[in-house]
Design a protein around this motif. Structure first.
Motif, short mmCIF file in Angstrom:
data_model
loop_
_atom_site.label_atom_id
_atom_site.label_comp_id
_atom_site.label_asym_id
_atom_site.label_seq_id
_atom_site.Cartn_x
_atom_site.Cartn_y
_atom_site.Cartn_z
N TYR A 294 56.44 39.57 20.04
CA TYR A 294 56.77 38.38 19.27
C TYR A 294 55.78 37.26 19.58
N LEU A 295 55.57 36.39 18.61
CA LEU A 295 54.84 35.16 18.85
C LEU A 295 55.83 34.09 19.31
N ARG B 280 57.70 38.36 14.46
CA ARG B 280 57.48 39.66 15.08
C ARG B 280 56.17 40.26 14.55
N CYS B 281 55.38 40.80 15.48
CA CYS B 281 54.08 41.37 15.12
C CYS B 281 54.10 42.90 15.12
N SER C 121 55.01 46.50 17.48
CA SER C 121 55.12 46.96 18.87
C SER C 121 53.74 47.44 19.31
N GLY C 122 53.65 47.90 20.54
CA GLY C 122 52.38 48.41 21.01
C GLY C 122 51.91 49.62 20.24
N PHE C 123 52.84 50.37 19.69
CA PHE C 123 52.50 51.57 18.93
C PHE C 123 52.15 51.26 17.48
N LEU C 124 52.89 50.35 16.85
CA LEU C 124 52.72 50.07 15.43
C LEU C 124 52.54 48.58 15.18
N THR C 125 51.59 48.26 14.33
CA THR C 125 51.38 46.88 13.91
C THR C 125 52.24 46.63 12.67
N ASP C 126 52.98 45.51 12.67
CA ASP C 126 53.83 45.18 11.54
C ASP C 126 53.54 43.74 11.12
N MET C 127 52.74 43.60 10.10
CA MET C 127 52.38 42.27 9.59
C MET C 127 53.16 41.95 8.31
N SER C 128 54.37 42.48 8.20
CA SER C 128 55.15 42.28 6.98
C SER C 128 56.03 41.03 7.04
N ARG D 138 48.29 35.16 11.97
CA ARG D 138 47.91 36.58 11.91
C ARG D 138 46.93 36.92 13.05
N ASP D 139 45.99 36.01 13.31
CA ASP D 139 45.04 36.23 14.40
C ASP D 139 45.75 36.26 15.76
N ARG D 140 46.71 35.35 15.95
CA ARG D 140 47.46 35.33 17.22
C ARG D 140 48.31 36.58 17.37
N CYS D 141 48.83 37.09 16.25
CA CYS D 141 49.62 38.32 16.27
C CYS D 141 48.73 39.49 16.72
#
Length: 109
Positions: free
Chosen positions: A32-33, A44-45, A47-54, A67-70
Motif C-alpha cells: 500500500y501507499l 493498493r499497488c 503484492s510482491g508477486f503481482l502488480t495491480d494498477m487498477s 503510479r511512480d511511487r507504487c
C-alpha cells in the motif's frame, strides 16, 4: 557422520525453511501507499508477486507521481524479499541434497 542428519543440520534446515517461508509470506502481502483516495481507502499497488494498477487513483492519474511511487514501493518489496527467498531455498536445497556416505563394515576396522 559426514552425511548424517545431525541436530545441527536439522536446525539449519528448519531455519532455512523459515527464511524461505517468511520471504514468500512477505511477497504475498499487499503493498500500500501511505496516501488515501477520495473514499478514505489506502491506495493498493498489488503484492510482491503481482502488480495491480487498477485503483482509480492510479488509472486516472496516468503515469503520474502516485503510479511512480507504487512501482517504487513494489520494487523495494521485491528487492529484499526475493533475495531472502533465494537464500532460504538455496540453503535448504544444499542441506537436503547433501549426500549420505555409506560406510562398509570393512572400512570401520
Amino acid at each position: 557422520m559426514n552425511g548424517e542428519l545431525t541436530t545441527r543440520r536439522l536446525l539449519a534446515m528448519i531455519a532455512a525453511a523459515a527464511v524461505l517461508g517468511i520471504g514468500v509470506l512477505l511477497m504475498w502481502q499487499p503493498v500500500y501507499l501511505p496516501e488515501f483516495d477520495s473514499y478514505g481507502l489506502q491506495i493498493r499497488c498489488g503484492s510482491g508477486f503481482l502488480t495491480d494498477m487498477s485503483h482509480p487513483e492510479l488509472v486516472d492519474g496516468g503515469a503520474g507521481p502516485l503510479r511512480d511511487r507504487c512501482e517504487s514501493a513494489l520494487l523495494q518489496r521485491r528487492a529484499w524479499a526475493v533475495p531472502m527467498m533465494v537464500v532460504g531455498a538455496g540453503v535448504l536445497i544444499a542441506l537436503a541434497l547433501r549426500g549420505t556416505r555409506v560406510v562398509s563394515p570393512r572400512s570401520q576396522q
